[in-house]
Design an enzyme around this catalytic site. Structure first.
Site: not given
Ligand code: NDP
Ligand code: 2IT
Length: 444
Positions: A126, A166
């Site tokens: 990561k 992420d």
């Molecule tokens: P994005 O940046 O696209 O979206 C994140 C969302 O969560 C936004 O709406 C953001 O709001 C909100 N958020 C972030 N931090 C906070 C906080 N401290 N308090 C409240 N709301 C918060 O990220 P992703 O959708 O990609 O990721 C979301 C989660 O999913 C994370 O935990 C990530 O690690 C996990 N994840 C992502 C993957 C991927 O493929 N993208 C795969 C697997 C897991 P704001 O805009 O106000 O910050």
């Molecule tokens: O938390 C996760 O699994 C991710 N942000 C996606 C990682 C990836 O390599 O696609």
């Protein structure tokens, strides 16, 4: 003292001020007791757990960049290459002001087991930075991404370490990082996933985490004699995972009534309008305060509150520790039947235990959100063979992978006498493959 307790104590002592990393290690190791106790002598002799909780390598570097007014800023960049027993390091890059080494270590540690569960050849890693993308111009984002990659490119590659998106890192940031990697190294290779479709990205990667979350939730419900159809769902977050979780939930016949961002949350009694959400978040990059302009029946509330709504299924898709014991109590009091984690570690340990004790089906993130990284591995395969697969082909592989993950963790939970405890099942199933690979490769 048991071997597990000793290692947990050591982790806390050797990694002070990293509470999220402690939490992730505890959550995994506590649920491995039955396996570790049965092999305590050999695991202890081989220092297996010490090797598991110590990253193979962790990088921390300076990221200087110039803003639109000519001011220089310095952020800190990180890449933790945690475990390469089953493949090249694989995991996202988080850009958020809260990022520090402990957060990246917790995410990298979780990623080892998640990636193992996918059944694909990817190790755990990561990265990220405390850079805040909010309010930055495109040029500032590019300046940051180029500076970040100028250092990171020395340590990554298609066969060594393959970062992805992420929080705060989406297609735009991956594009700028890819361009800089190619420019410095002179190699066009699959060094990042989540790329744009015009330069080696995979169809369905954008949707994969959210879609995968719903495929596995559906499988869990079916295996317990239920169905998603007709259920009411609370989603938190409004980013990549949340948007496509909401979309797939609706396609499967559920009604999603909430989304949130870090300022507030939406309750839409008619069901979230995903096209409106995409326009606000993906196209205009605005806040959820805009949403009621598209949907006059919807309410915008400041602060937290998504988990106070009466729903059948809760899908935390924002960030770590966003669902605490109080939230779990409200969900249970309102009759929630299932919680599946789209985000990484969004549920505190106390909340998880409370939900499980109250008969709520609970799917941990390392299984429930594995569809994103699994599809990243499919992107790597397509890049290696220099071909691209249709949306349907990738999506159907993703469905198969998610169903398999559920079957494997369900079987592991049953095998060790923890039927229905999907946290234990996921950790054991993920751990067993990593341990087999580590043992086969000697003391490294
Ligand atoms: P994005 O940046 O696209 O979206 C994140 C969302 O969560 C936004 O709406 C953001 O709001 C909100 N958020 C972030 N931090 C906070 C906080 N401290 N308090 C409240 N709301 C918060 O990220 P992703 O959708 O990609 O990721 C979301 C989660 O999913 C994370 O935990 C990530 O690690 C996990 N994840 C992502 C993957 C991927 O493929 N993208 C795969 C697997 C897991 P704001 O805009 O106000 O910050
Ligand atoms: O938390 C996760 O699994 C991710 N942000 C996606 C990682 C990836 O390599 O696609």
């Amino acid at each position: 003292m048991s071997y597990i307790d000793e290692v947990i104590e050591q982790v806390i002592k050797q990694n002070p001020a990293e509470p999220e990393f402690h939490q992730a290690v505890k959550e995994v190791l506590e649920s491995l007791r039955v396996v570790v106790d049965a092999n305590e002598e050999t695991f202890r002799r081989d220092a297996l757990l010490e090797r598991l909780v110590n990253p193979e390598r962790q990088l921390k570097f300076r990221v200087p960049w110039v803003d639109d007014k000519g001011q220089v800023h310095v952020n800190t960049g990180y890449r933790v290459q945690f475990n390469s027993a089953i493949g090249p390091y694989k995991g996202g890059i988080r850009l958020h002001p809260s990022v520090n080494l402990g957060i990246i270590k917790f995410l990298g540690f979780e990623q080892i087991f998640k990636n193992s569960l996918t059944g694909l050849p990817i190790g755990g890693g990561k990265g990220g930075s405390d850079f805040d993308p909010k309010g930055k111009s495109d040029r500032e984002i590019m300046a940051f991404c180029q500076s970040f990659m100028t250092e990171l490119c020395k340590y990554i590659g298609a066969d060594t370490d393959v970062p992805a998106g992420d929080i705060g890192t989406g297609a735009r940031e991956i594009g700028y990082m890819f361009g800089q990697y190619k420019r410095i190294k002179g190699v066009f290779e699959g060094v990042l996933t989540g790329k744009g479709l015009s330069y080696g990205g995979s169809l369905a990667r954008t949707e994969a985490t959210g879609y995968g979350l719903l495929y596995i939730t559906d499988e869990m419900l079916r295996s317990n004699g239920h169905s998603i159809k007709g259920k009411t769902v609370a989603v938190s977050g409004a980013g990549n995972v949340a948007i496509y979780a909401a979309q797939k939930a609706q396609q499967l016949g559920a009604k999603v009534v909430t989304v949130s961002d870090s300022n507030g949350w939406i309750y839409d009694p008619d069901g979230i309008d995903v096209e409106a959400l995409k326009d606000i978040k993906e196209v205009k990059r605005l806040r959820l305060t805009e949403y009621p302009k598209y949907r006059p029946n919807a309410e915008y509330h400041e602060g937290r509150g998504v988990w106070s709504v009466k729903v059948d299924i809760a899908l935390p898709c924002a960030t770590q520790n966003e669902l605490d014991l109080e939230d779990a109590k409200m969900l249970v009091a309102n009759g929630v039947m299932a919680v599946a984690e789209g985000a990484n570690m969004p549920t505190t340990m106390e909340a998880t235990e409370y939900l499980q004790k109250n008969g709520v089906y609970f799917l941990p993130g390392k299984a429930a959100n594995a569809g994103g990284v699994a599809t990243s591995a499919l992107e790597m395969s397509q890049n290696s063979e220099r071909l691209s697969w249709s949306f349907e082909e990738v999506d159907s592989k993703l469905q198969g992978i998610m169903v398999n993950i559920f079957k494997n963790l369900d079987a592991a939970a049953k095998k060790y006498g923890f039927e229905g405890n999907y946290v234990v099942g996921a950790n054991i199933a993920g751990f067993e493959k990593v341990v087999a690979a580590m043992n086969a490769q000697g003391i490294i």
